[in-house]
Design a protein around this motif. Sequence first.
Motif, short mmCIF file in Angstrom:
data_model
loop_
_atom_site.label_atom_id
_atom_site.label_comp_id
_atom_site.label_asym_id
_atom_site.label_seq_id
_atom_site.Cartn_x
_atom_site.Cartn_y
_atom_site.Cartn_z
N VAL A 89 0.85 -1.20 0.00
CA VAL A 89 0.00 0.00 0.00
C VAL A 89 0.88 1.25 0.00
O VAL A 89 0.65 2.19 -0.76
CB VAL A 89 -0.94 0.00 1.23
N ARG A 90 1.92 1.24 0.82
CA ARG A 90 2.81 2.42 0.89
C ARG A 90 3.52 2.62 -0.45
O ARG A 90 3.65 3.75 -0.92
CB ARG A 90 3.83 2.23 2.01
N LEU A 91 3.99 1.54 -1.04
CA LEU A 91 4.75 1.67 -2.29
C LEU A 91 3.81 2.17 -3.40
O LEU A 91 4.16 3.09 -4.16
CB LEU A 91 5.36 0.32 -2.66
N ALA A 92 2.61 1.59 -3.47
CA ALA A 92 1.64 2.04 -4.48
C ALA A 92 1.30 3.51 -4.24
O ALA A 92 1.26 4.32 -5.17
CB ALA A 92 0.38 1.17 -4.43
N GLY A 93 1.10 3.86 -2.97
CA GLY A 93 0.71 5.24 -2.63
C GLY A 93 1.83 6.24 -2.84
O GLY A 93 1.58 7.43 -3.05
N SER A 94 3.07 5.78 -2.82
CA SER A 94 4.20 6.72 -2.92
C SER A 94 4.24 7.38 -4.30
O SER A 94 4.87 8.41 -4.48
CB SER A 94 5.51 6.00 -2.62
N SER A 95 3.55 6.80 -5.28
CA SER A 95 3.53 7.42 -6.61
C SER A 95 2.40 8.43 -6.73
O SER A 95 2.24 9.07 -7.76
CB SER A 95 3.35 6.34 -7.68
N GLY A 96 1.60 8.56 -5.67
CA GLY A 96 0.47 9.49 -5.71
C GLY A 96 -0.82 8.83 -6.18
O GLY A 96 -1.81 9.51 -6.44
N ALA A 97 -0.82 7.50 -6.28
CA ALA A 97 -2.06 6.79 -6.68
C ALA A 97 -3.16 7.03 -5.65
O ALA A 97 -2.87 7.28 -4.47
CB ALA A 97 -1.77 5.29 -6.81
N ASN A 98 -4.41 6.94 -6.07
CA ASN A 98 -5.51 7.23 -5.13
C ASN A 98 -5.65 6.09 -4.10
O ASN A 98 -5.24 4.96 -4.35
CB ASN A 98 -6.82 7.47 -5.90
N PRO A 99 -6.24 6.41 -2.93
CA PRO A 99 -6.26 5.43 -1.84
C PRO A 99 -7.04 4.15 -2.14
O PRO A 99 -6.68 3.09 -1.64
CB PRO A 99 -6.90 6.18 -0.67
N PHE A 100 -8.09 4.23 -2.95
CA PHE A 100 -8.83 3.00 -3.26
C PHE A 100 -7.94 2.05 -4.08
O PHE A 100 -7.92 0.84 -3.85
CB PHE A 100 -10.11 3.31 -4.05
N ALA A 101 -7.20 2.63 -5.03
CA ALA A 101 -6.30 1.81 -5.84
C ALA A 101 -5.21 1.19 -4.95
O ALA A 101 -4.85 0.02 -5.12
CB ALA A 101 -5.66 2.67 -6.94
N CYS A 102 -4.71 1.98 -3.99
CA CYS A 102 -3.64 1.47 -3.11
C CYS A 102 -4.15 0.34 -2.23
O CYS A 102 -3.46 -0.67 -2.03
CB CYS A 102 -3.11 2.59 -2.21
N ILE A 103 -5.37 0.48 -1.70
CA ILE A 103 -5.92 -0.58 -0.84
C ILE A 103 -6.20 -1.83 -1.67
O ILE A 103 -5.98 -2.96 -1.22
CB ILE A 103 -7.21 -0.10 -0.11
N ALA A 104 -6.63 -1.64 -2.93
CA ALA A 104 -6.84 -2.81 -3.81
C ALA A 104 -5.51 -3.55 -3.99
O ALA A 104 -5.48 -4.79 -3.98
CB ALA A 104 -7.42 -2.36 -5.15
N ALA A 105 -4.42 -2.80 -4.12
CA ALA A 105 -3.09 -3.43 -4.25
C ALA A 105 -2.75 -4.19 -2.97
O ALA A 105 -2.23 -5.32 -3.01
CB ALA A 105 -2.03 -2.36 -4.53
N GLY A 106 -3.08 -3.60 -1.82
CA GLY A 106 -2.84 -4.26 -0.53
C GLY A 106 -3.63 -5.56 -0.42
O GLY A 106 -3.12 -6.58 0.04
N ILE A 107 -4.88 -5.52 -0.87
CA ILE A 107 -5.73 -6.72 -0.80
C ILE A 107 -5.13 -7.83 -1.68
O ILE A 107 -5.09 -9.00 -1.28
CB ILE A 107 -7.18 -6.39 -1.22
N ALA A 108 -4.65 -7.44 -2.86
CA ALA A 108 -4.05 -8.43 -3.77
C ALA A 108 -2.85 -9.10 -3.09
O ALA A 108 -2.69 -10.33 -3.14
CB ALA A 108 -3.61 -7.74 -5.06
#
Length: 392
Positions: free
Chosen positions: A202-221
Motif C-alpha cells: 500500500v505504501r509503495l503504491a501510494g508513494s507514486s500518488g495513486a488514489n487510496p482505493f487503488a492502493c488498498i486494492a493493491a494491498g488486498i491483492a
Amino acid sequence: TGKFTYDPGFMSTAACNSSITYIDGDKGELLYRGYPIEQLAVNCDFLETCYLLLHGELPTAAQKEEFVGTVTQHTMVHEQMNFFFRGFRRDAHPMAVLTGSVGALSAFYHDSLDISNPVHRDVSAIRMIAKLPTLVAMAYKYNIGQPFVYPRNDLSYSANFMRMMFANPCEEYKVNEVLVRALDRILILHADHEQNASTSTVRLAGSSGANPFACIAAGIACLWGPAHGGANEAALTMLESIGSVEKIPEFIKQVKDKNSGVKLMGFGHRVYKNYDPRAKLMRETCYEVLNELGLHDDPLFKLAMELEKIALEDDYFVSRKLYPNVDFYSGIVQRALGIPTSMFTCIFAMARTVGWIAQWNEMISDPEQKIGRPRQLFVGSEKRDVPAIDKR
Ligand code: CMC
C-alpha cells in the motif's frame, strides 16, 4: 553495482518512520499507538480501535459517537456496484471479487483522486472502513446466489456485517452478542501490524500518488497470498486434511522434510520469535465462541491444540523459534461463526483496511515523502551488440 546493500525480503531495511504500531518480536509484544493489544481487545471495540489508529488517541465518548455516526453514514455502496458484481462468475474466489470491487470504488468517488487535500483523504478513509463490510458480504451473497442484504445503520459495525452475511431477507435476523464480540475481536487483532507485505505494498503504491482505493486494492491483492493473509484459509484446510489427532506425528514428519514443501500453516513469523500475542487472544476467543455454541468438543479445535502442543515440544520448531501466529486459531473461530473458509482472507482485509489507510495517510502527510524506488544488484549480461537474426 556495489553501491547498494543487498537485502532480499527486506530482512534489515527500515523503509519508513512510523508512529502507529510497535512490535517487539522477541518479547511477543504488540502495541497500537502505545496501547497493548491485550488491553485493546478487552476494553475497546473495533471502531474505537480504528479511531485510535487513524488519529493517534482513543476517542472520548463524544468523539466516538461522532465517528461511529460518520462511518455508518457511508456503509452503503453505489447501486451501480450491483451491476459491477454481476460481471463476475458466481464461483469466483471472493478475494478476486474484493480486489476488483475495492479498486472500482475510485471510479465512483472522484474526490479521492485529489490526495493533496486532507479533507478528501479523511473521507476516503471513512468510506473504505464503512464500505468494506458491505462489499465483503456482497461477495459472499453473490457467491451463494442469494440477494444482497443492505446495511442497517442502527446496528454496530460487526453486528451489521453479520446480518449482511447471514440474514435471509424474508426473516428477522437475531444478533448473537457473543459471536458479534468475537468478530469484533478478530477485527481488532488484525487491524494493523506495521510494515508487513501488504502494508508495504500500500505504501509503495501510494508513494507514486495513486488514489487510496487503488492502493488498498493493491494491498488486498498482496494479502491474498498463503504466506500472508491467505494463511488463515490454508491453516484451516491443513487441519481438515490432517483430520485426526493420530495423524499429527506423520504430518509433522512431512513438515520437517524440507523436500516435501509442506509447512505448518499458522506457525512462524518474520518478526515474532516468541508466541504471537494475537494467537493467545484468538485461542481464548475460540473457547468463548465454541462454548457459546455448545461445541466444546469441536474436533478441529482439539486437533489444533494438540498440534500446537506437539510442535512447541519439537526441536525443529523450538530451534527455529516457530510459534503459532494469529492465523492458527482465527480460522476455527471464523468457521464457528459460520464464515466459509474461502471468505477468511476477506475478513482479514476488512480488518486491515484501517491499518493500510492509517499507514498510507501517515506517508502522504510526511513532508519528506518520496516515491518508493528500490534499487537492484544487476547480475545480467554485460553491454553487447544485437546480432542479425541469422547469426543468433
Ligand atoms: N512450517 C515449517 N517450517 C517453517 C515454517 C512453517 N510454518 N515457518 C518457517 N519455517 C522454517 C523455514 O523453512 C526456515 O527453515 P531453515 O532455517 O531450515 O531454512 C526457518 O523456519 C525460518 O523461516 P523463514 O522462511 O526464513 O522465515 P520468514 O521470516 O522468511 O517467513 C513466514 C515467515 C510467516 C512467511 C513463514 O514462517 C511461513 O511461511 N509460515 C506459514 C504461513 C503463515 O502462517 N503465515 C502467516 C503469517 S502471520 C499473519 C500474516 O502476516 O499474514
